[in-house]
Enzyme design. Structure first.
Site, PDB file in Angstrom:
ATOM      1  N   ASP A 167      -0.069   0.896   9.917  1.00 42.39           N
ATOM      2  CA  ASP A 167       0.317   1.818  10.990  1.00 42.39           C
ATOM      3  C   ASP A 167       0.099   1.165  12.359  1.00 42.39           C
ATOM      4  O   ASP A 167       0.917   1.305  13.270  1.00 42.39           O
ATOM      5  CB  ASP A 167      -0.490   3.112  10.899  1.00 42.39           C
ATOM      6  CG  ASP A 167      -0.277   3.842   9.588  1.00 42.39           C
ATOM      7  OD1 ASP A 167       0.859   3.809   9.074  1.00 42.39           O
ATOM      8  OD2 ASP A 167      -1.247   4.432   9.071  1.00 42.39           O
ATOM      9  N   HIS A 194      -3.095   8.427   6.973  1.00 40.15           N
ATOM     10  CA  HIS A 194      -2.117   7.397   6.622  1.00 40.15           C
ATOM     11  C   HIS A 194      -0.930   8.023   5.904  1.00 40.15           C
ATOM     12  O   HIS A 194      -0.441   7.509   4.904  1.00 40.15           O
ATOM     13  CB  HIS A 194      -2.786   6.335   5.738  1.00 40.15           C
ATOM     14  CG  HIS A 194      -1.909   5.148   5.439  1.00 40.15           C
ATOM     15  ND1 HIS A 194      -1.327   4.370   6.406  1.00 40.15           N
ATOM     16  CD2 HIS A 194      -1.523   4.603   4.246  1.00 40.15           C
ATOM     17  CE1 HIS A 194      -0.619   3.407   5.847  1.00 40.15           C
ATOM     18  NE2 HIS A 194      -0.725   3.525   4.529  1.00 40.15           N
ATOM     19  N   MET A 245       3.137  -4.555   4.458  1.00 42.75           N
ATOM     20  CA  MET A 245       1.837  -4.055   4.001  1.00 42.75           C
ATOM     21  C   MET A 245       0.924  -5.211   3.624  1.00 42.75           C
ATOM     22  O   MET A 245      -0.273  -5.209   3.937  1.00 42.75           O
ATOM     23  CB  MET A 245       2.034  -3.116   2.811  1.00 42.75           C
ATOM     24  CG  MET A 245       0.748  -2.500   2.275  1.00 42.75           C
ATOM     25  SD  MET A 245      -0.065  -1.362   3.411  1.00 42.75           S
ATOM     26  CE  MET A 245      -1.513  -2.291   3.866  1.00 42.75           C
TER      27      MET A 245
END
Length: 301
Positions: A167, A194, A245
């Site tokens: 994020d 999240h 990620m």
């Protein structure tokens, strides 16, 4: 006394001990690129790769890369404890990825059990390790991990992290694009959780300063909150945000390792146990102290 000796070894001048790190879910869409990035770390001595299948091929491939990190493969539940033995840090990307039409509740029904089993093994084998959880939904898997550790009598809230760095990375990238600057020079705190509306980028705290009209600020916040869905839709059923990620997780793991190796003042955002709000867990600034401890603080705003 043994813990004191390990801590002293980390703090002694000239100590060059490198960490043993386990990646649980190493053959998956996040686990493979994450393992590749960690293979380049000069803070890792040994990388233990675990999955239920195909781990040997991933480890063999990585072992041909000319860096000093040793790579070992472990496959299946019978080898899980061998994977974890002696680890200082464990990162968990295991579980199924989100696909078009899937909610985070759908993910929870599958991934919660996976995370619980892995954490039971951590509690039994390397109870003092720092544990970084990527498996979604992080808002639920981190509390589940905490409960597993509590039952085992090994819970240390300062060693359990939900990896929400993606994020932050997205916020930095999107803000840098607007400002026309290098993302490495941008800082944007992202707090809350999240998932969707729980992701709260503090755009007013961005550095360099970001001045946007309310409608543009709202659109930017919505894009940061929905960026995961943006990737899922763009991949058209072929996966979720795996590469970004993995990069974000590697950044967070590197920050943890720097703290474990004695560097102070390491600051990242993470989903951790918190008394900041009425919620038991909250994504916030985490200041990692040297050695085998971690001081949780909110960065001044």
């Amino acid at each position: 006394m043994e813990r004191v000796k390990r801590l002293a070894a980390q703090l002694l001048p000239g100590s060059a001990a490198k960490a043993k790190v386990a990646v649980l879910g190493a053959a998956g869409g996040i686990g493979q690129p994450l393992s590749l990035l960690l293979k380049s770390s000069n803070l890792i001595g040994e990388l233990s790769l675990y999955d239920v299948a195909n781990t040997a091929g991933v480890a063999c491939d990585l072992s041909h890369i000319s860096t000093a990190v040793r790579v070992k493969a472990y496959t299946g539940p019978n080898q899980l404890q061998d994977t974890l033995r002696g680890c200082q840090l464990v990162v968990i990307p295991a579980g199924v990825p989100r696909k078009p039409g899937m909610t985070r509740d759908d993910l929870f029904n599958i991934n919660a059990g996976i995370v619980a089993v892995l954490c039971e093994a951590i509690a039994a084998t390397c109870p003092e390790a720092w544990v970084c959880i990527i498996s979604n939904p992080v808002n639920s898997t981190v509390p589940i991990a905490a409960e597993v550790f509590k039952r085992a009598g090994t819970y240390n809230p300062a060693h359990l992290f939900g990896v929400t760095t993606l994020d932050v990375v997205r916020a930095e990238a999107f803000v840098a694009e607007i400002l026309g600057v290098d993302p490495k020079d941008v800082t944007v705190p992202v707090v809350g959780g999240h998932a969707g509306a729980t992701i709260l980028p503090l755009l007013s705290q961005a550095r360099p300063s970001l001045q946007l009209e309310p409608n543009r600020a709202q659109a930017l916040m919505a894009r940061i909150q929905d960026a995961g869905t943006e990737v899922v839709n763009a991949k058209a059923g072929a996966g979720s945000a795996t590469l970004s990620m993995a990069w974000a997780a590697a950044r967070f793991v590197e920050a943890c390792l720097r703290a474990i190796h004695g560097e102070g003042g390491i600051v990242e955002c993470s989903y951790v146990a918190s008394s900041l709000t009425s919620l038991p867990f909250f994504a916030r600034w985490v200041c990692a102290a040297a050695g085998y401890s971690c001081l949780l603080l909110m960065r001044p705003m």
